[in-house]
Structure formats: C-alpha cells, structure tokens
Write an enzyme that holds these catalytic residues in place. Structure first.
Site, PDB file in Angstrom:
ATOM      1  CE  LYS A 169       0.968   5.051   8.327  1.00 29.07           C
ATOM      2  NZ  LYS A 169       0.952   4.103   7.161  1.00 29.07           N
ATOM      3  CG  ASP A 226       5.661   3.853   0.856  1.00 33.13           C
ATOM      4  OD1 ASP A 226       6.077   4.546   2.078  1.00 33.13           O
ATOM      5  OD2 ASP A 226       4.747   3.791   0.644  1.00 33.13           O
ATOM      6  CE1 TYR A 230      -3.685   2.696   0.529  1.00 32.03           C
ATOM      7  CE2 TYR A 230      -2.622   3.173   2.339  1.00 32.03           C
ATOM      8  CZ  TYR A 230      -3.460   3.482   1.675  1.00 32.03           C
ATOM      9  OH  TYR A 230      -4.180   4.653   2.055  1.00 32.03           O
TER      10      TYR A 230
END
Ligand SMILES: *Cc1c(COP(=O)(O)O)cnc(C)c1O
Length: 429
Positions: free
Chosen positions: A267, A239, A144
C-alpha cells in the site's frame, strides 16, 4: 445524484469482468447499490463518470496517504516514465527505497521488494516455513493477509480447530496447515502454541487489525505474542501492509514498541503504484534466493515507476508534522461522528488508531472478529448510501477501515460530520 454513466459502465463491465470489478469489495454488493466508476481524483476528492465529486475516505484502501495525484509524486513518476518503464535489471531507485524502508522500520535489516501485499505475505510465510523447517501457521480470525491459498482461512469451530478454507479452490490439505485464533485473546494463542509445540513456523498478525474494521491490540496483546513466539521458537510476522507508514513513520511496531521477526509492507510504500515488501534480520533474509535457497522472484519487482512513487511518498511522510496532523484530523473526525451519533441516539462504536478508523453499528465494544460481526450491517449500508448522497465516499463495507490523508482539511471533516448528522437522522426516521 446522477448515476447514468456509472450504471452503463457497470453493465458493460459485468459482461466482461467477473462481477464487473477487478477486486470484489469494489462492487458495492454489501451496501446494496452499484459502484461509481471513477474518472479522476485530486487531494481528498474523487470524481465519478457522472461528474459527481466525493470526499474520499477509501484513498485506494490506504496507499494515498499524501492525497490523490500529489504534485511532487506525480512529477517524479512522469520524470521516471520517460526513462523507460521497466528494465528487468537492478536500479539505484531500488537501493534508495530499500534504504528508506530499512531506516524506518526497526525489524527490517534486509528487504525484498515485490509487487503486492499478497506477494509480500506469501513470500514471508514461505521464508518462515523454510527457516523453521515447520509447516503450520497461526493467523487471527478476521485478519486479512491477501489472497494466497494458505491465508484464505479464518475460523474453524474453535480456536484450536484446524483450518477450513474460506474459498473453493483452496485444497483442504493446504488449509489444514493454517490455525486460527481470536484477535486480542492471549490465552487462546497460548493454548494453541502449547498444543502444537514444535509444529508452528509462524504467527502472523495485523498489529492493528484493519480488515475486520479497525480493531486495536488491547493491553499487552502484541508484547505477549512477542514473548510467546520467542519462547516457542516461532517466527512472528507483522503484516503492516496497512499500518506501515500509516500509524507513524516506523509503523505499528515502533508505535507499540514490539519488534517482530519479519514485516510485510505494501500500500503506502508504492504511493499508489504496485509495490509490496517483506524483510527482517539478515540471518533469516539470507535464505532468500539468490543468497539462499528459498525461491521468490518477480518480472516487475522493483519497477522503476512504482519505486519512484514510493520513494517520493516516503520523503513527504518524513517531513515534520505530517503524522501529528493526521492524528489531529483523525481525532476531529472521530469526535465529530461520535457526537452526531450520540445526539441522534444511534448506537455505534468508533475504533480509531491515528488516521484509520471504523464506525461500527453496534454498541460494542469491538475487540475481535466475533464482536465486529455483531454490527448491524443493514444499518451500515443505509448509512453508507446516505453518506454517498451527501458526497462522502466511505469504504463500502462495515468491515473495512476508513482512511484520512494529509489532503483532508478540517473543512472536509466538518462537511463529513454534517453529512453524518443528516445520515443518522435518515436512519432514525
Ligand atoms: C491489502 C492487504 C494485503 C494485500 O495486499 P494486496 O496489495 O491487495 O495484495 C495484505 N495484508 C493486509 C493487512 C492488507 O490490508
């Protein structure tokens, strides 16, 4: 367990917000129950509107690595807030955070701050396309990268199949530029790169997959991606929105010793406030406006409160012993869970890297999306609900990572393992 207040709030929310939530997995749909509405959190604990307390293994899906409402982070945010919450002009804070990131992450010489992981990835893809003058991108099934149109694509019918959008509203014209391969399948990647020679702008990968549940890279998977992308002149993007500052202060790239061209962060670098970042070597990053022609902007980019939370979190992570403790607690929890499962004869696979892990309800092994999908999601849902009853708040999906923080104690872990033993018993009974 009392859930009256959460039920009421969820009903009200559903009349106002699609599905009652502002991000889909929060709705607890996959685990057959309703979400708990949270009122506060401290350390490793999270508290709901009915006054229930839980040991939290979601930790806001990763950012809260130092624990919820960590003292010095909160103090710094409060000090920053009284000086104003947004200026739309540069600040010294942004220089400090950029400095910390560039020093920590080997591939990043220049870094642009944005407000989410989605934005970071979307911008990195645009940059890779501009840099190479090519359109096609390759991602991995089950990885994702946020909800940008080009990335809401997983598998076609085979590895070389052109992308089919996962979501209505994504134009097939756009999705066709997204190819997918199977995680850990070097041969598959090699075939695609050869077949699409001269067409691919980038290969994007979560160096440790966290969004199909935790799936580590096997053998030389990352090294081979590095070699292949270099050979074909393709930008390699890691990522590291989850793994950055999670698997060590230098992220997965330092842990595995493989340096991508571009890196995306999010995050943890916002310490619980909205921050994302992307970066790489100067010769690529100089294409970004206003230094270069690739446009990318943001009203709240580099927001002083968010950046402050990030700086404070990174400073705490820099202290000696933090990652050693996270590793140790991760090992304690995974060993405890496996032992309990073995004792009670529940067939599971536990994948863990450092302080992120997933307990898959399949005998395994889980090495890619196809093998993750073999999990018994109904058994997971029953386990999840039993754990919640015992005061343990796991990610409400079989295909998400559980996160430990520096605030989780060995007593918390012992309590979690006891809860798991009784949850496994319920599964068997
Ligand atoms: C969470 C996540 C994103 C998206 O970040 P948001 O801040 O939710 O937009 C991108 N990539 C990975 C690997 C993620 O885990």
């Amino acid at each position: 367990m009392k859930t009256t207040a959460s039920k009421k709030l969820f009903e009200a929310a559903q009349r106002l917000i699609p599905g009652g939530v502002n991000s889909p997995v929060r709705a607890f749909k996959a685990v057959g129950t309703i979400p708990h509405f949270i009122t506060r959190a401290k350390g490793a604990r999270i508290y709901d509107a009915d006054g229930n307390a839980f040991i939290d293994y979601v930790m806001s899906w990763g950012p809260m690595i130092m624990g919820h409402a960590q003292g010095s982070v909160i103090k710094a945010i409060a000090r920053a807030a009284v000086r104003g919450t947004s200026y739309g002009a540069p600040t010294a804070l942004e220089v400090t955070l950029a400095q910390l990131i560039v020093e920590a992450i080997p591939s990043m010489e220049r870094v642009r701050l944005v407000s989410s992981g989605t934005e970071a990835v979307m911008s990195a893809i645009r940059l890779a396309r501009a840099y190479t003058g090519r359109n096609t991108i390759l991602k991995f099934e089950g990885c994702y990268h946020g909800h940008a149109d080009s990335l809401l694509v997983k598998a076609g019918s085979g590895v070389a199949t052109l992308g089919i959008p996962d979501s209505p509203g994504v134009p097939p014209d756009l999705a066709q530029h997204t190819l997918t391969a199977s995680f850990n399948d070097v041969g598959g990647v090699e075939r695609i790169l050869e077949a699409h020679r001269g067409k691919l702008a980038c290969v994007i990968v979560e160096p440790v997959a966290g969004n199909m549940g935790v799936v580590p890279p096997h053998g030389a998977f990352l090294e081979r991606l590095r070699d292949l992308t270099r050979h074909y002149g393709i930008v390699l993007i890691f990522d590291e929105v989850i793994t950055g500052f999670r698997l060590g202060y230098g992220g997965a790239q330092l842990r595995y010793g493989v340096i991508p061209d571009l890196t995306c962060l999010g995050k943890i670098i916002g310490g619980g406030l909205p921050v994302g970042a992307y970066g790489g070597p100067h010769h690529i990053m100089k294409l970004i406006a206003p230094e270069g022609p690739v446009y990318q902007a943001g009203t709240l980019s580099g927001n002083p409160l968010a950046v402050t939370a990030g700086i404070e979190t990174l400073k705490l992570l820099k202290k000696p012993g933090v990652y050693r403790q996270l590793e140790e607690r991760g090992r304690l929890l995974s060993e405890g869970l496996l032992e309990a499962a073995r004792e009670l004869g529940v067939g599971v696979t536990l994948n863990r890297v450092g302080s992120m892990m997933t307990l898959f309800f399949t005998p395994g092994p889980v090495t890619d999306y196809a093998s993750a999908k073999k999990s018994d999601t109904l058994a997971f849902a029953r386990f999840f609900r039993a754990m919640l009853e015992e005061g343990i708040y796991l990610p409400p999906s079989q295909f998400e990572a559980a996160f430990l923080s520096a605030a989780h104690t060995s007593a918390d872990i012992a309590k979690t393992v006891r809860a798991a033993r009784s949850a496994f018993k319920k599964l068997k009974g």
